[in-house]
Design a protein around this motif. Structure first.
Motif, PDB file in Angstrom:
ATOM      1  N   GLU A  46       1.020  -0.666  -0.217  1.00  0.00           N
ATOM      2  CA  GLU A  46       0.131  -0.022  -0.271  1.00  0.00           C
ATOM      3  C   GLU A  46       0.773   0.881   0.108  1.00  0.00           C
ATOM      4  OE1 GLU A  46      -2.960   0.331  -0.812  1.00  0.00           O
ATOM      5  OE2 GLU A  46      -3.176  -2.014  -0.930  1.00  0.00           O
ATOM      6  N   LYS A  47       1.921   1.509   0.676  1.00  0.00           N
ATOM      7  CA  LYS A  47       3.192   2.690   0.822  1.00  0.00           C
ATOM      8  C   LYS A  47       3.347   2.223  -0.288  1.00  0.00           C
ATOM      9  CE  LYS A  47       3.638   2.733   6.151  1.00  0.00           C
ATOM     10  NZ  LYS A  47       4.323   2.621   6.655  1.00  0.00           N
ATOM     11  N   ALA A  48       3.746   1.180  -0.761  1.00  0.00           N
ATOM     12  CA  ALA A  48       4.453   1.733  -2.832  1.00  0.00           C
ATOM     13  C   ALA A  48       3.797   2.106  -3.098  1.00  0.00           C
ATOM     14  CB  ALA A  48       5.199   0.042  -3.133  1.00  0.00           C
ATOM     15  N   LYS A  49       2.475   1.889  -3.453  1.00  0.00           N
ATOM     16  CA  LYS A  49       1.475   2.571  -4.255  1.00  0.00           C
ATOM     17  C   LYS A  49       1.319   3.701  -3.896  1.00  0.00           C
ATOM     18  CE  LYS A  49      -1.410  -2.174  -5.292  1.00  0.00           C
ATOM     19  NZ  LYS A  49      -3.102  -1.666  -5.170  1.00  0.00           N
ATOM     20  N   GLN A  50       0.945   3.925  -2.912  1.00  0.00           N
ATOM     21  CA  GLN A  50       1.232   5.981  -2.595  1.00  0.00           C
ATOM     22  C   GLN A  50       2.145   6.472  -3.155  1.00  0.00           C
ATOM     23  OE1 GLN A  50       0.979   6.242   2.075  1.00  0.00           O
ATOM     24  NE2 GLN A  50      -0.507   4.994   1.797  1.00  0.00           N
ATOM     25  N   VAL A  51       3.816   5.598  -3.173  1.00  0.00           N
ATOM     26  CA  VAL A  51       4.940   6.276  -3.547  1.00  0.00           C
ATOM     27  C   VAL A  51       4.349   6.716  -5.397  1.00  0.00           C
ATOM     28  CG1 VAL A  51       7.350   6.165  -4.052  1.00  0.00           C
ATOM     29  CG2 VAL A  51       5.725   6.689  -1.840  1.00  0.00           C
TER      30      VAL A  51
END
Length: 184
Positions: free
Chosen positions: A172-177
């Protein structure tokens, strides 16, 4: 071994264990191109990305100054990276093995048709059928040459694709970036 030697060994282990410690970034990014990526280019990209993303999630970019298939495989399999940016030939070749996170909720697939692939997916609760796998079409990679991030820095992203591996520590954090990276 003498008592003093043990003490030195214990202190050395404690010091070495502390090296490289401290907080790690939420989304580590690894980049490699066919011609290599100089350190100053990676630093430039990292600073610009941090400015786009803000303080959280934290990001850091590491890049290889030369192309090495072995290094790339290690980074994909065991590097702990949240996002990888690799040459198109390797991106498309490795896609057949699966392991990419679908990105349809990160960017519009119509904006990045070169990153849309039809890959086998496992159906939940069913064993994988290798002879007749279920195929689904999704956006799996973001071509860098079409991104605002590279264009603003006047960098050529031709034939580089960003993707999230399924072994990313926080998808999820990777998707945000990646949403910031995928801006057109």
């Amino acid at each position: 071994m003498r008592r003093g030697s043990w003490l030195i060994c214990v202190l050395l282990v404690l010091v070495l264990a502390g090296c490289g410690g401290g907080p790690k970034e939420d989304v580590p990014i690894f980049m490699m191109s066919k011609t290599g990526i100089p350190g100053e280019v990676a630093e430039k990209l990292e600073k610009a990305l941090i400015a786009k993303v803000g303080e959280t999630p934290t990001v850091a970019i590491s890049a290889s100054p030369m192309f090495s298939m072995d290094k790339m495989i290690v980074e994909i399999a065991a590097g702990g990276n949240g996002i990888l940016i690799i040459p198109g030939e390797q991106f498309h070749g490795m896609s057949k093995q699966g392991g990419f996170v679908p990105l349809d909720d990160v960017a519009n697939p119509a904006d990045f048709p070169d990153g849309v692939l039809e890959l086998p997916v496992e159906e939940e609760g069913k064993p994988a059928d290798k002879s007749n796998p279920k195929l689904e079409k999704h956006l799996y990679g973001i071509p860098m040459e079409h991104t605002k991030w590279f264009k603003e820095l006047e960098l050529n992203g031709k034939d580089l694709y960003a993707f999230i591996p399924q072994n990313a520590k926080d998808i999820e954090k990777a998707k945000q970036v990646l949403k910031h990276i995928a801006q057109k």
